[in-house]
Design an enzyme around this catalytic site. Structure first.
Site, PDB file in Angstrom:
ATOM      1  N   TYR A   1      11.422  57.925 -41.061  1.00 45.80           N
ATOM      2  CA  TYR A   1      10.694  56.893 -41.805  1.00 45.80           C
ATOM      3  C   TYR A   1       9.877  56.082 -40.820  1.00 45.80           C
ATOM      4  CZ  TYR A   1       9.891  52.753 -44.767  1.00 45.80           C
ATOM      5  OH  TYR A   1       9.335  51.715 -45.469  1.00 45.80           O
TER       6      TYR A   1
ATOM      7  N   ASP B   1       8.637  56.220 -32.578  1.00 48.39           N
ATOM      8  CA  ASP B   1       8.904  55.100 -33.474  1.00 48.39           C
ATOM      9  C   ASP B   1      10.295  54.581 -33.141  1.00 48.39           C
ATOM     10  OD1 ASP B   1       9.470  53.299 -35.423  1.00 48.39           O
ATOM     11  OD2 ASP B   1       8.767  54.535 -37.089  1.00 48.39           O
TER      12      ASP B   1
ATOM     13  N   LYS C   1      12.259  45.183 -35.757  1.00 46.54           N
ATOM     14  CA  LYS C   1      13.666  44.823 -35.919  1.00 46.54           C
ATOM     15  C   LYS C   1      14.208  43.958 -34.762  1.00 46.54           C
ATOM     16  CE  LYS C   1      14.455  48.136 -39.504  1.00 46.54           C
ATOM     17  NZ  LYS C   1      13.799  49.425 -39.686  1.00 46.54           N
TER      18      LYS C   1
HETATM   19  C1  LIG Z   1      12.503  49.789 -40.431  1.00 45.73           C
HETATM   20  C2  LIG Z   1      11.656  50.863 -39.888  1.00 45.73           C
HETATM   21  C3  LIG Z   1      10.265  50.865 -40.055  1.00 45.73           C
HETATM   22  C4  LIG Z   1       9.551  49.897 -40.943  1.00 45.73           C
HETATM   23  O1  LIG Z   1       9.669  48.581 -40.521  1.00 45.73           O
HETATM   24  P1  LIG Z   1       9.430  47.393 -41.574  1.00 45.73           P
HETATM   25  O2  LIG Z   1       9.523  46.171 -40.737  1.00 45.73           O
HETATM   26  O3  LIG Z   1      10.493  47.542 -42.609  1.00 45.73           O
HETATM   27  O4  LIG Z   1       8.071  47.599 -42.145  1.00 45.73           O
HETATM   28  C5  LIG Z   1       9.526  51.838 -39.415  1.00 45.73           C
HETATM   29  N1  LIG Z   1      10.117  52.769 -38.652  1.00 45.73           N
HETATM   30  C6  LIG Z   1      11.451  52.802 -38.472  1.00 45.73           C
HETATM   31  C7  LIG Z   1      12.043  53.845 -37.589  1.00 45.73           C
HETATM   32  C8  LIG Z   1      12.264  51.866 -39.099  1.00 45.73           C
HETATM   33  O5  LIG Z   1      13.591  51.943 -38.955  1.00 45.73           O
END
Ligand SMILES: *Cc1c(COP(=O)(O)O)cnc(C)c1O
Length: 432
Positions: A144, A239, A272
């Site tokens: 994601y 990511d 995060k």
């Molecule tokens: C949480 C997450 C996102 C999206 O971040 P948001 O702040 O919710 O938009 C993108 N990539 C990864 C791997 C994530 O865990």
């Protein structure tokens, strides 16, 4: 009239907010039942609208690595709030936070701050496309990267066909450049580059996937991702919104660098933990790529609240605390203790089970061997997982309300919290 305040609030919420929630997984749709409306939190716990206490293993889905209400972070946020909420002009704290991030993640030469991981991922891809002049992107099933249109996509019918949208409202033309491959499938990766490599702007991957529970990219797979991107001139984007500063001080890329000498991505997406619970994320990478961004270069990107002074104060204070000696050793030890405790409890009850962790992030599965990809994760027995989830909830332990999500430990969790969690799980395993 129900005396359950969670139910009353959920009923009210559903009248005015779609599904009663501002992010879908919070609605408990996968596990059923009434979502808990959280009133307050402290340390490793939060309390719902009925004043029921839970040991919190989602930590806002990762950011709360210090636990809730850490005194140093609270003080920094309170001080920043008094100085002003938002200026729309640069501040010293943004520079300090950028420097702090660069110091921890050495592959980054420049970074730009934004407000969400979605924004950061979307912008990193735009930079990669702008810098390479190419359109195609490679992503992996089960990873994601936020809810940008071009990323809400599942695999097409073959390597020659590109993706299909996974959300209504995303036109097929928007995902026509997104190629979705199976995670950890080396041969497919080779074939995709052989077919499309010269048109690929970037490959984006979660180095340890936390959005299909917890699945590591294998070392040979990650090594090959790096080599193929270099060979074909594509940008390798890690990511690390979830894993960044969560699995190790230097993030997941430092974990891979132990096995792949010199390993570095070209760009990294963070979020995060770097915001410590405030809306803050970042994307960064090699100077030549980041200098493509406006106002220096032709790639446009902007944000009214980007680098927000209260959010940066929260992030900086968090980074200072997690940079203290021994922080990750202690966090990793506790996470391992939880996972091995759960494995032992399941084994004692004869339940097929396995788990894995890195730093303060973990996952477990109701089958005997760690999965390598999304399809395997999805073979989890749903009803068993739901029984475990609700059993834990009733016993005051809050884990992610879906089997495809990772779990998170914080510095505030004690050995007693972990023992209580394992005992609760052991009790449920006996009845599964
Ligand atoms: C949480 C997450 C996102 C999206 O971040 P948001 O702040 O919710 O938009 C993108 N990539 C990864 C791997 C994530 O865990």
């Amino acid at each position: 009239m129900s005396t359950d305040r969670n139910q009353t609030l959920f009923d009210r919420a559903r009248q005015v907010i779609p599904g009663g929630v501002n992010s879908p997984v919070r609605a408990f749709k996968a596990v059923g039942g009434t979502p808990r409306f959280i009133k307050r939190a402290q340390g490793a716990y939060f309390w719902d609208a009925n004043d029921q206490r839970y040991i919190d293993y989602i930590g806002s889905w990762g950011p709360m690595i210090l636990g809730h209400g850490h005194p140093a972070v609270l003080e920094a946020v309170q001080k920043a709030a008094l100085e002003g909420f938002s200026f729309g002009a640069p501040t010293e704290r943004e520079v300090e936070l950028a420097e702090a991030i660069l110091q921890r993640v050495p592959s980054l030469e420049m970074v730009r701050l934004v407000s969400s991981g979605t924004e950061a991922g979307m912008s990193a891809i735009r930079v990669a496309r702008g810098a390479t002049g190419r359109s195609k992107i490679i992503k992996f099933e089960g990873c994601y990267h936020g809810h940008a249109d071009a990323l809400l996509v599942k695999a097409g019918s073959g390597l020659a066909t590109f993706g299909n949208p996974t959300s209504a409202g995303v036109p097929p033309e928007v995902v026509q450049h997104t190629l979705v491959l199976e995670y950890n499938h080396l041969q497919q990766l080779e074939e995709a580059f052989a077919l499309h490599g010269k048109e690929v702007a970037c490959l984006i991957i979660e180095p340890i996937a936390g959005n299909m529970n917890f699945v590591r990219a294998s070392v040979p797979f990650m090594k090959r991702c790096r080599e193929l991107c270099t060979q074909y001139g594509a940008v390798l984007i890690l990511d690390e919104v979830m894993t960044g500063l969560r699995v190790a001080y230097g993030s997941a890329q430092s974990v891979f660098a132990r096995d792949i000498p010199g390993f570095e991505p070209d760009m990294t997406v963070l979020g995060k933990v770097i915001g410590g619970g405030m809306p803050l994320a970042a994307f960064g990478g090699k100077r030549a790529l980041m200098e493509q961004l406006a106002p220096l270069g032709p790639v446009y990107q902007a944000g009214t609240l980007s680098g927000n002074p209260v959010a940066t104060a929260c992030g900086l204070a968090t980074l200072q605390e997690i940079g203290k000696p021994g922080f990750y050793e202690d966090l990793g030890r506790k996470t391992q203790a939880l996972v091995s405790g759960l494995c032992q409890a399941a084994s004692a009850a004869g339940i097929p089970f396995c788990g894995d962790s890195e730093g303060g992030m973990f996952g477990f599965f109701l089958f005997p061997e760690l999965p390598q990809n999304y399809a395997k994760v999805m073979t989890t027995n749903n009803s068993q997982f739901n029984t475990l989830f609700h059993g834990l909830l009733e016993r005051g332990v809050y884990i992610a309300p879906a089997l495809y999500e990772a779990g998170f430990m914080s510095a505030a969790h004690t050995d007693a919290d972990i023992a209580e969690t394992v005992a609760a799980a052991a009790d449920i395993f006996k009845r599964l």
